[in-house]
Structures are given as C-alpha cells and as structure tokens.
Scaffold this active site. Sequence first.
Site, PDB file in Angstrom:
ATOM      1  N   GLU A   1      -2.775   0.163  -4.124  1.00  0.00           N
ATOM      2  CA  GLU A   1      -2.751  -1.195  -3.021  1.00  0.00           C
ATOM      3  C   GLU A   1      -3.135  -2.503  -3.760  1.00  0.00           C
ATOM      4  O   GLU A   1      -4.009  -2.569  -4.763  1.00  0.00           O
ATOM      5  CB  GLU A   1      -4.235  -0.999  -2.303  1.00  0.00           C
ATOM      6  CG  GLU A   1      -4.229  -1.592  -0.896  1.00  0.00           C
ATOM      7  CD  GLU A   1      -5.399  -1.383  -0.370  1.00  0.00           C
ATOM      8  OE1 GLU A   1      -5.829  -2.201   0.460  1.00  0.00           O
ATOM      9  OE2 GLU A   1      -6.200  -0.319  -0.741  1.00  0.00           O
TER      10      GLU A   1
ATOM     11  N   ASP B   1       0.995  -1.143   0.014  1.00  0.00           N
ATOM     12  CA  ASP B   1       0.038  -0.041  -0.121  1.00  0.00           C
ATOM     13  C   ASP B   1       1.087   1.322   0.133  1.00  0.00           C
ATOM     14  O   ASP B   1       1.811   1.345   0.868  1.00  0.00           O
ATOM     15  CB  ASP B   1      -0.787   0.031   1.326  1.00  0.00           C
ATOM     16  CG  ASP B   1      -1.914   1.195   1.445  1.00  0.00           C
ATOM     17  OD1 ASP B   1      -3.154   0.802   1.473  1.00  0.00           O
ATOM     18  OD2 ASP B   1      -1.639   2.208   1.023  1.00  0.00           O
TER      19      ASP B   1
END
Length: 381
Positions: A107, A11
């Site tokens: 992500e 992320d």
Amino acid sequence: MGELRKIIHIDMDAFYAAVEQRDNPELQGKPVIVGGSPQGRGVVTTCSYEARRFGVHSAMPAARAIRLCPHAVFVRPRFDVYRSVSRQIRAIFHEHTDLVEPLSLDEAFLDVTANKRAIPSATLIAREILRAIYDRTGRLTASAGVSFNKFIAKVASDYHKPHGITVVTPQQAQAFIAALPIRKFFGVGRVTEEKMHRLGIRSGADLLPYSEEELVRHFGKVGHFYYRIARGRDNRPVQPHWIRKSIGKETTLQADIDDVDQMLAILTALGEKVVAYLEREKRQGHTLTLKVKYHDFQSVTRSVTLPEPVQDLETLLDHLPRLLAATDAGPRKVRLLGISVSNFSDEGGRRVRLRQLPLPLEPPPSASGFRDACPVTADGF
Ligand code: TTP
Ligand code: MG
C-alpha cells in the site's frame, strides 16, 4: 491553501493470498487462507476473495475460519516473496513520482501533482500503474483511489475492490464524505465508533453540525482532525521515507498503568516494530527517543544519541530502561508510550527533489479491463 494536489492511494488486492494463488495454480479460484495453523492458535493474516465470501477475514482465529469455510486451503506466509513483489510495485510508482509514501508492503500514497511523465490526469496515471502492476507481477491486481488529499484517496481505493479505480474530484468530495460511514474515518475503531453512535454520529454528514471545540471535547486532539476532514480538508503531505525525519511507533494503553515492567514489555513490542521498519526502509538513525504521556495527558520525551546507529532490538533494550527511569513513569501512571528513531545518517546525503515539469505531453492511450467507470475529468483528476 496552496495548489490543489493530486494524490493516488494504491492497495494490492488480497495481497498475500493473491501471490500464493499466482505461484500455485492449484490454488486459483479457491478459498485460500494465509496465516497460522487452524490446529493451533494461529490467526488469519489474509485470505482470498473466495474465502471472504464465507465471512473469513484478517485477524480472525484460524480455527474459526476453518469452521466458516471447511474446504479452505491454508498456506503459510512467504514474506520474502511478498517483499520482492513490494519492491517491484514501488519501482513502478517511482516511474511516475518520487513522492511515494509506503504504508505497508502492499500500500502506498503517491503525490502525482507533478509527475515524471507529465501525464495531466491522475486517473490516467492510476490506470497506467494498475496495468503495469498486472503486467509485470504476473497478473496481480491492485485498486486505486484518486483524489486531492490522502484521506479521501485512501478511502476511495477501497470502493471498487478488486482491480478498481475510484476517483473523487474536489466537486464530489463533500457528498462523498457526507455519505461515509463513521467507521471509515481515520482512527475510528470499534470503541470510537460506539461513542460516535451514542452522539448520533453515523456518517460524515452527522459530523458537520459539531463545532471544532465540541469534537475536541469529546475525542481529544483527534477532534481537530475530524472537524477538518468532515469538510474535506486534509493537508498532510505525502512523505517519502527519505523526507521523514523520524520513524516511530506509539500506543495509547487500554488502561493507565504504573507497573514499570509492563511498560518495558510494551516498549519492547513497539521496539520490534520500529526495528523491522528501519530494516525494511534501510534507514540508520542515531537518536533513540522515548515518549511518555502521563494519565493527566502531560507528555515528556527522553532521548539518547549513539555513535552507532540504532539497528537492533538489543540496542533498544540496552537503553530503554534508563530512558524510562529518567521519567516519572511508575510513580505517575502512564496512558501512552512511544519510541522513535531519528537523526538518520543518510540525511543531507539525499536531497528532496521536487521536479518542475515541462509542458504536458499527450496522455498515453488509456488501459482497459479495470472496473473503472470513472471518466477522466477536465480538471486533471
Ligand atoms: P490489506 O491491504 O489490509 O489486505 P489485503 O491486501 O489482503 O486485501 P484487500 O484486497 O482488502 O486490500 O493488507 C495487506 C497485507 O498485509 C495482507 O495481504 C496481509 C497483511 N496483513 C496482516 O499481516 N495482518 C492484518 O491484520 C492485515 C489486515 C493484513
Ligand atoms: Mg491490500
């Protein structure tokens, strides 16, 4: 249970804000808020860590953000730039595995159990990826969670943000989950959190005394998930979009409704998201499916298959009223609505490739500079 998998969740840190700081040196080191105007009714899309120190966060009204942090610099989002960075990082992921499941622009989950460079340690792969992202995107940073299932990897990636790697081995999993605040569990928003608290459940450890039946009684179907996850069990596979057979979006309504126009408005909003996703993933599906769950939890689906792919909102809007009319929605109150698109034209064209790997090579030298206190463990994490 099959072989233990190695999953990495990556992320990006303060993604949109970090890209803005990268591209405009004047913004570096400053509280930057990406989003709508503080004069109007804009909201904060995201903000730099400098701004977070003042309590600013995503989804907050911009007007409130400026009160908390009056010297913040507001910037409008530039989605085309974020998309191009997103493509860059996905290319890096694919250097290690094709089992990449993007969750958003910044992500993704990676299954590196078998990986292209035969690196025996998932932690080393995470380091390689973070370093490659840093080097090739102009010093953008990401964080990583490394574990044996998706749930733990995702929670772990948040632990040492920014630019941190957190590894949770199978041996550490039970303690890790036990200590986890209940809010961190999948699908636990504010309402469920309050309900959990009323039951005395504040952390993963507090879930353990509950039987599966009790959790289902209190929380519905997701209770099965809580039961398993409290025990560290999550066997959901990493699903690259080229394996995924449908793309959809559904929403449980805050209150049951019987107004068909309201249903269509909600379906239109869901449709916008589905169309945007289809476009981003370059997928063309021919079957449109509507899902309706009535107030008594009974669900029905209605589908239509079209000669042309479902690609735009107009096509959806042409068909949704008819699909909805083919259900009992209206006369029967509805608690959930969903739309999905399936029957992709590229299906069959691309085959699932799960590589069989040769014997492991020597791992590459480890990168440094991360907030990474995690030793590489002998069992490959
Ligand atoms: P996140 O990964 O949730 O946030 P982030 O990358 O900005 O910060 P963090 O370091 O905590 O990961 O979301 C990624 C991007 O998605 C974010 O930069 C902006 C966008 N976004 C929205 O558009 N709306 C939202 O409500 C959130 C949370 C994010
Ligand atoms: Mg992020």
